[in-house]
Every structure is written in C-alpha cells, then in structure tokens.
Design a protein around this motif. Structure first.
Motif, PDB file in Angstrom:
ATOM      1  N   LEU A   1     -49.261 -36.536 -14.923  1.00  0.00           N
ATOM      2  CA  LEU A   1     -48.555 -36.820 -13.685  1.00  0.00           C
ATOM      3  C   LEU A   1     -47.890 -38.195 -13.753  1.00  0.00           C
ATOM      4  O   LEU A   1     -46.772 -38.388 -13.292  1.00  0.00           O
TER       5      LEU A   1
ATOM      6  N   LEU B   1     -36.780 -32.630   0.810  1.00  0.00           N
ATOM      7  CA  LEU B   1     -38.095 -32.299   0.268  1.00  0.00           C
ATOM      8  C   LEU B   1     -38.046 -30.969  -0.470  1.00  0.00           C
ATOM      9  O   LEU B   1     -37.495 -29.985   0.032  1.00  0.00           O
ATOM     10  N   ILE B   2     -38.618 -30.959  -1.673  1.00  0.00           N
ATOM     11  CA  ILE B   2     -38.809 -29.699  -2.389  1.00  0.00           C
ATOM     12  C   ILE B   2     -40.226 -29.225  -2.080  1.00  0.00           C
ATOM     13  O   ILE B   2     -41.187 -29.953  -2.319  1.00  0.00           O
ATOM     14  N   LEU B   3     -40.339 -28.029  -1.507  1.00  0.00           N
ATOM     15  CA  LEU B   3     -41.648 -27.532  -1.090  1.00  0.00           C
ATOM     16  C   LEU B   3     -41.893 -26.157  -1.683  1.00  0.00           C
ATOM     17  O   LEU B   3     -41.048 -25.270  -1.570  1.00  0.00           O
ATOM     18  N   GLU B   4     -43.033 -25.990  -2.299  1.00  0.00           N
ATOM     19  CA  GLU B   4     -43.385 -24.706  -2.914  1.00  0.00           C
ATOM     20  C   GLU B   4     -44.752 -24.255  -2.424  1.00  0.00           C
ATOM     21  O   GLU B   4     -45.610 -25.071  -2.136  1.00  0.00           O
ATOM     22  N   GLY B   5     -44.932 -22.951  -2.370  1.00  0.00           N
ATOM     23  CA  GLY B   5     -46.202 -22.406  -1.920  1.00  0.00           C
ATOM     24  C   GLY B   5     -46.119 -21.906  -0.491  1.00  0.00           C
ATOM     25  O   GLY B   5     -47.126 -21.761   0.180  1.00  0.00           O
TER      26      GLY B   5
ATOM     27  N   GLU C   1     -47.265 -27.544  -2.508  1.00  0.00           N
ATOM     28  CA  GLU C   1     -46.841 -28.577  -3.446  1.00  0.00           C
ATOM     29  C   GLU C   1     -45.461 -29.057  -3.026  1.00  0.00           C
ATOM     30  O   GLU C   1     -44.601 -28.251  -2.674  1.00  0.00           O
ATOM     31  N   SER C   2     -45.256 -30.371  -3.074  1.00  0.00           N
ATOM     32  CA  SER C   2     -43.940 -30.867  -2.702  1.00  0.00           C
ATOM     33  C   SER C   2     -43.555 -32.077  -3.536  1.00  0.00           C
ATOM     34  O   SER C   2     -44.412 -32.774  -4.088  1.00  0.00           O
ATOM     35  N   TYR C   3     -42.257 -32.288  -3.631  1.00  0.00           N
ATOM     36  CA  TYR C   3     -41.754 -33.472  -4.307  1.00  0.00           C
ATOM     37  C   TYR C   3     -40.559 -34.010  -3.548  1.00  0.00           C
ATOM     38  O   TYR C   3     -39.641 -33.264  -3.194  1.00  0.00           O
ATOM     39  N   LEU C   4     -40.609 -35.306  -3.292  1.00  0.00           N
ATOM     40  CA  LEU C   4     -39.520 -35.989  -2.584  1.00  0.00           C
ATOM     41  C   LEU C   4     -38.973 -37.070  -3.501  1.00  0.00           C
ATOM     42  O   LEU C   4     -39.703 -37.966  -3.918  1.00  0.00           O
TER      43      LEU C   4
ATOM     44  N   ASN D   1     -45.872 -29.494 -13.015  1.00  0.00           N
ATOM     45  CA  ASN D   1     -46.577 -30.729 -13.329  1.00  0.00           C
ATOM     46  C   ASN D   1     -47.443 -30.562 -14.570  1.00  0.00           C
ATOM     47  O   ASN D   1     -47.540 -31.466 -15.390  1.00  0.00           O
TER      48      ASN D   1
ATOM     49  N   LYS E   1     -48.062 -21.797  -6.196  1.00  0.00           N
ATOM     50  CA  LYS E   1     -47.702 -23.218  -6.097  1.00  0.00           C
ATOM     51  C   LYS E   1     -46.973 -23.603  -7.362  1.00  0.00           C
ATOM     52  O   LYS E   1     -47.538 -24.151  -8.287  1.00  0.00           O
TER      53      LYS E   1
ATOM     54  N   HIS F   1     -44.588 -43.598  -5.231  1.00  0.00           N
ATOM     55  CA  HIS F   1     -44.105 -44.628  -6.147  1.00  0.00           C
ATOM     56  C   HIS F   1     -43.083 -45.486  -5.409  1.00  0.00           C
ATOM     57  O   HIS F   1     -41.998 -45.010  -5.070  1.00  0.00           O
TER      58      HIS F   1
ATOM     59  N   ARG G   1     -43.408 -51.292 -10.091  1.00  0.00           N
ATOM     60  CA  ARG G   1     -43.544 -50.345  -8.993  1.00  0.00           C
ATOM     61  C   ARG G   1     -44.958 -50.377  -8.448  1.00  0.00           C
ATOM     62  O   ARG G   1     -45.921 -50.552  -9.196  1.00  0.00           O
TER      63      ARG G   1
ATOM     64  N   LEU H   1     -44.862 -25.829  -8.279  1.00  0.00           N
ATOM     65  CA  LEU H   1     -44.804 -27.201  -8.779  1.00  0.00           C
ATOM     66  C   LEU H   1     -46.055 -27.568  -9.575  1.00  0.00           C
ATOM     67  O   LEU H   1     -46.000 -28.409 -10.459  1.00  0.00           O
ATOM     68  N   ALA H   2     -47.154 -26.954  -9.253  1.00  0.00           N
ATOM     69  CA  ALA H   2     -48.370 -27.199 -10.013  1.00  0.00           C
ATOM     70  C   ALA H   2     -48.132 -26.870 -11.481  1.00  0.00           C
ATOM     71  O   ALA H   2     -48.486 -27.641 -12.376  1.00  0.00           O
TER      72      ALA H   2
ATOM     73  N   PHE I   1     -44.741 -38.033 -15.653  1.00  0.00           N
ATOM     74  CA  PHE I   1     -43.750 -37.321 -14.872  1.00  0.00           C
ATOM     75  C   PHE I   1     -43.006 -38.276 -13.940  1.00  0.00           C
ATOM     76  O   PHE I   1     -41.792 -38.265 -13.856  1.00  0.00           O
ATOM     77  N   HIS I   2     -43.775 -39.129 -13.287  1.00  0.00           N
ATOM     78  CA  HIS I   2     -43.151 -39.995 -12.298  1.00  0.00           C
ATOM     79  C   HIS I   2     -42.383 -41.145 -12.930  1.00  0.00           C
ATOM     80  O   HIS I   2     -41.460 -41.668 -12.318  1.00  0.00           O
ATOM     81  N   LYS I   3     -42.764 -41.521 -14.134  1.00  0.00           N
ATOM     82  CA  LYS I   3     -42.086 -42.647 -14.771  1.00  0.00           C
ATOM     83  C   LYS I   3     -40.703 -42.240 -15.284  1.00  0.00           C
ATOM     84  O   LYS I   3     -39.875 -43.084 -15.558  1.00  0.00           O
TER      85      LYS I   3
ATOM     86  N   ARG J   1     -49.798 -17.168   4.475  1.00  0.00           N
ATOM     87  CA  ARG J   1     -50.261 -18.116   3.454  1.00  0.00           C
ATOM     88  C   ARG J   1     -51.642 -18.653   3.774  1.00  0.00           C
ATOM     89  O   ARG J   1     -52.271 -19.312   2.958  1.00  0.00           O
TER      90      ARG J   1
END
Lengths: 246, 246
Positions: B240, B114-118, A33-36, B234, B228, A96, A79, B230-231, B243-245, B170
């Motif tokens: 989702l 980048l934020i990366l998890e897992g 899982e990732s978020y940028l 979220n 994971k 986005h 967007r 971030l799952a 979250f992005h808005k 992994r």
DNA sequence: GGGGAGAGATGCCGC
DNA sequence: GCGGCATTTCTCCCC
C-alpha cells in the motif's frame, strides 16, 4: 511537516478536536473500497476520534471513519501520512498530506442537546391528542405496538369498531410506506385471525403510484402534516431577536 | 467581534470555505424546528454556501443548511449574529456567536471525484459476469428493468425457464428488502399474466425474521457479498505504501 | 450487539 | 422538478 506531525500526535493524545485545511489523497478500505486523488480538503478529527474528510461543496464528507478510530502518523518524502484504523469494524483509511494550509486544535466543551420538533413521533402524539384528525370517531388504542413484522405507529378502532393500523410519514408517502403499512396489516390479520383490518397512511402528500398501490390494497390516505411546535413557541415571543437575547 | 463580522462578510463574498471554532447557540426553522443552546461548535461554511454545525463527537452535523443559503450578519451585545436563509426551501437558521476560538478561511480548489467500489451496482455487475453465483443455470436477461412498482436489479430465467427477479443488497437483508422483492414479483406476475415468478434476495446475510417472511412468500436467499475491486488492485501493488508513493 | 425504523436524512439518476 | 432508491447511510430505541 515534522512539526505538524508532532502537533497532531500531541493533540490526538489530548483528544482535542482538530481541523486541518490541506492538500491530500485518501484511500479507504472496509465496508467498501474508495480512492480519492490528491485535492484540497478540510480534515476534522473529533474528540471521539471520528474523522471527516470534507471538500468545498456539499453536505456530506467525501470520506470518513467512525468514532473509536486509532491513528498512526509518519512523515516521508515531505508528506504527512495518517493511517486511521478501526479494528472492530475492520476498516482503515490512509491520508497522504502534501501541504497544510491551516491547522487548528482548540479544546471544545461537549455539546448541548438539540431540541427537535416536527418529527414523526410528534405526528403520532398529535393523533393521540386529536384522534379525529384521522377521521371522525377514530379511537386510538396504542402506539409503537410491537409485532413480529415491525412496530405499528398507531393502532386503534374506527367508528364501526374495525381495527385500524395507522402508519405516519412526515414526508411524501411512497412505495416503501405502503409496503410497511401492508406488512403490518397482514400481520395483524394473521395474529388476530380476522379478515378485516384497515390500513391508513397519514402523511402530508403521496406519490400517484403509491396512491394507486394503496388503493389496490383497499387502504386509505389521510393528509396530515407533522406539527412544528417550536414555531408556535417562537410566535409566542414578540420576535425571534428578543427570544435569542433572553 | 466587529473584526470577525467584517472578515466573515468579505470571505462569504469571495465564496471562501470558512472554518470557525466558537461558542454559539443555533435555532432552525424549515422542514422541522430545532433549538441548540449555547455550546462549543465548529462551524463550516463551504464555497457553495452550505453550512455545517459540528459538535466534538459524532459523524453528523447537529445542524446544517443546504447549498445556496444566503447570509446576513450583525453584531449586537458583543455577539455575532449569523442569519442563514434558504428562500427556495423556506428554511432559515440563526446562529448567535459569543466567542470565537479560531477562524480560518483559505482558498481551496474544487475536490477530486471519489472512486468507490463494492456498491450494490457492483454486485449486479458481478452477477451479470458470473450468473452461476445466483445458482447453476441462471441466465440474466436485463438489469435495472423499470416497472411501475420500481426498478428490478436483475431479471432473468432459471434452468427451468422460470422467470426470476433478483434483488441485491450489500448489507444484511431485512423486512424492507423482502417487501421490495415482493412488490417486484407481484408486479411482474401482474404485467405478464403469469403465476410463477421466483423471487431471489442476494445479500451477504439476512435477519431471521426477514428470512421467515421471505420463505413465507416462497422466495430464496442467496448469500452474496459485494465485490471490492480496489482490494484486488491494491494487492496487485507490492504494498500500500508503494502504491501511494507513485 | 442485533433488529427495526426514522431522518430537517443526502445524493444519484431518470423521466 | 418529482419519483424511485442506494447509502462506507447515521442515529436512536428496544430487546
């Protein structure tokens, strides 16, 4: 943004390779899982529906999806929302886009095949053609010998008739290379029911720790550098410039 | 072509990220040698002077040069000649461009992180937080333990006080993972002068051959999947989209 | 599709 | 810089 939405939709339908310079945020879920966060990126969507998210530095994309991804587009709050999903791989990515700096889609013909020389396979070939590069009297028997514990690069006999397992690495030999060689040697001993099988690691150089481990197992390091045949080819030309003009 | 030559020269000077859709041939010499015949490509030159040559399919560039490459441009026979050289790495690439479909250079701000998890590191953390996921009574002692034969992911004791080396993967466990675990176990035995050290491979699944090898060494497989996080994050949001808005 | 291994691997961290 | 190792490794080959 609605215009870009329509163009992108049409270009995706035509499997056109697309390049977009934009400001966007990206989230990914799948193998990890990732978020940028929002930042400037170059998006590339290829004919096979691969998507790459590149930043302004570095070799690798910061985010990506594999070939066969499908795309859903929406416009909301000024967007452009790109939902990229790969059902087989159970992965998705959400992009986005708030600002598009440039957008390019142009039909590109399928690529040529790369000719590459100087690989490990070329090292193996070089040994087959010149077995004495391993040592005087070495007689190769087979390449790519398949065992239950892996594939052996070169299999042969030394001048005393002792079985030899040769593992080739085009780069500096390390622990992993020694591990691999050891696994093959042990499996050959086991399969043939013999005690004496030599292990030979052929590589340009080796780390001190890996050399210690190699010697602990009674194995040998042979300094060998992968051949670069195109170099010879280029040398045969009067100059690189002339070569390319042909 | 002379116009493009001038633009490219100026944009390179400004360290502008550049994207070019074109018809070109590429040759490379350095760690290996390669030649790519004339074909349609997307060229990307980044702010750090990385160059990527992409075709219309696949994840990876067909050719590339690392950050710190320098460029020399020429026009001859209606072709744009790009000579890319990396002196430290003793590598160079020559690109001969016959046709440019599009050319984009636009200032892009440096990217976000980048934020990366897992990842495997997250697996190790999960084990430290919940040692019973390895087995009942397992007591982790340290992570990233440095030995001369490599770094041990998790080091601890089982309920009998027997030393345990845990290697996390992994992905599906394979020969290499078992090799690695074996190397650590042997080194610990050697360093501590003891005969009984358990090897535990923690991974979501394992290939049949690797399992055989693992069991031959008396090691154990524990089924563990990388978390994971971030799952979860979220899921905590209403959706989702919301979250992005934000 | 899975297994096995190379790669012009790349990138990260530690010494 | 080298060493050791993970990687959303990717890619290819072979069964």
């Amino acid at each position: 943004m609605q215009d870009y939405h329509d163009r992108l939709l049409a270009d995706l339908k035509k499997s056109m390779p697309i390049v977009i310079g934009c400001h966007c945020a990206v989230s990914y879920s799948g193998r990890a899982e990732s978020y940028l966060d929002y930042n400037d990126c170059i998006l590339i969507i290829k004919s096979d529906k691969t998507i790459l998210v590149h930043q302004t530095t570095g070799n690798n994309p910061i985010n990506y999806m594999k070939p066969g991804t499908t795309y859903t587009l929406n416009v909301a709050d000024k967007r452009l929302l790109i939902h990229a999903e790969h059902r087989q791989l159970k992965e998705y990515m959400d992009i986005h886009v708030t600002n598009i700096y440039y957008y390019n889609a142009h039909p590109l013909a399928p690529g040529s095949t790369l000719i590459l020389e100087g690989t490990e396979k070329d090292m193996v070939e070089a040994i087959m053609n010149k077995p004495e590069s391993i040592e005087e009297g070495f007689k190769p028997v087979s390449t790519e010998e398949h065992t239950k514990y892996g594939f052996i690069d070169v299999f042969g006999n030394d001048t005393n008739g002792t079985l030899c397992v040769v593992e080739c690495k085009r780069y500096t030999g390390d622990f992993k290379a020694v591990d691999q060689l050891r696994r093959y040697v042990e499996k050959i001993k086991d399969a043939k029911g013999i005690n004496t099988v030599r292990g030979i690691l052929a590589c340009p150089s080796i780390t001190p720790n890996a050399l210690t481990m190699l010697q602990d197992f009674g194995f040998t390091h042979v300094a060998l550098t992968p051949p670069k045949r195109l170099a010879k080819y280029n040398k045969a030309q009067t100059s690189l410039g002339d070569f390319h003009k042909s």
